[in-house]
Scaffold this motif. Sequence first.
Motif, short mmCIF file in Angstrom:
data_model
loop_
_atom_site.label_atom_id
_atom_site.label_comp_id
_atom_site.label_asym_id
_atom_site.label_seq_id
_atom_site.Cartn_x
_atom_site.Cartn_y
_atom_site.Cartn_z
N ILE A 1 -55.74 125.06 20.77
CA ILE A 1 -54.88 126.24 20.75
C ILE A 1 -54.12 126.26 19.42
O ILE A 1 -53.92 125.22 18.81
CB ILE A 1 -53.87 126.18 21.94
N THR A 2 -53.67 127.41 18.98
CA THR A 2 -52.96 127.50 17.70
C THR A 2 -51.59 126.82 17.78
O THR A 2 -50.99 126.73 18.84
CB THR A 2 -52.76 128.96 17.27
N TYR B 1 -40.85 126.63 23.71
CA TYR B 1 -39.67 127.50 23.66
C TYR B 1 -39.65 128.48 24.83
O TYR B 1 -38.90 129.45 24.81
CB TYR B 1 -39.61 128.23 22.32
N SER B 2 -40.48 128.23 25.84
CA SER B 2 -40.53 129.03 27.07
C SER B 2 -40.87 130.49 26.82
O SER B 2 -40.48 131.36 27.60
CB SER B 2 -39.20 128.94 27.82
N GLU B 3 -41.59 130.76 25.76
CA GLU B 3 -42.00 132.13 25.48
C GLU B 3 -43.35 132.45 26.12
O GLU B 3 -43.68 133.61 26.33
CB GLU B 3 -42.08 132.37 23.98
N ARG B 4 -44.13 131.43 26.41
CA ARG B 4 -45.44 131.58 27.05
C ARG B 4 -45.69 130.37 27.92
O ARG B 4 -45.09 129.32 27.73
CB ARG B 4 -46.54 131.68 26.00
N ASN B 5 -46.63 130.51 28.84
CA ASN B 5 -47.02 129.40 29.69
C ASN B 5 -48.45 128.99 29.37
O ASN B 5 -49.33 129.84 29.30
CB ASN B 5 -46.93 129.78 31.16
N PRO B 6 -48.67 127.71 29.18
CA PRO B 6 -50.05 127.26 28.93
C PRO B 6 -50.88 127.37 30.20
O PRO B 6 -50.36 127.28 31.31
CB PRO B 6 -49.88 125.80 28.51
N SER B 7 -52.17 127.54 30.00
CA SER B 7 -53.08 127.54 31.15
C SER B 7 -53.11 126.14 31.75
O SER B 7 -52.68 125.16 31.13
CB SER B 7 -54.49 127.93 30.69
N SER C 1 -46.05 126.11 20.07
CA SER C 1 -44.60 126.19 19.91
C SER C 1 -43.99 127.15 20.93
O SER C 1 -42.88 126.91 21.43
CB SER C 1 -44.22 126.58 18.48
N LYS C 2 -44.71 128.21 21.27
CA LYS C 2 -44.20 129.15 22.28
C LYS C 2 -44.11 128.49 23.65
O LYS C 2 -43.24 128.83 24.45
CB LYS C 2 -45.07 130.40 22.33
N TRP C 3 -45.02 127.55 23.94
CA TRP C 3 -44.93 126.83 25.21
C TRP C 3 -43.61 126.07 25.30
O TRP C 3 -42.94 126.07 26.32
CB TRP C 3 -46.06 125.82 25.35
#
Length: 85
Positions: free
Chosen positions: A33-34, A43-49, A39-41
Amino acid sequence: MPNNIDLWDRETWDAIRRARAITYGDIAEATGITYKAVSKWFYSERNPSLRSQILMAKCLGIPLTEALKNITDPSVRAAIRSVIL
């Protein structure tokens, strides 16, 4: 390492990552993954699969048998097995 590892908890991920001097770049490489997505994972901006969470756990050295022992859903267990094997 905490006794009860929560594979789904960002604070756990980050504490282990920092303690082991693992960078977002290391995790990005291990998960395919990029860097930006990783980094978004954190910082709670996205959730990883689920797949990415398992690969990240492997990168962080989290013992998967301990982290996943409470998962009983057969479809989730099958998805986990497909990533681990």
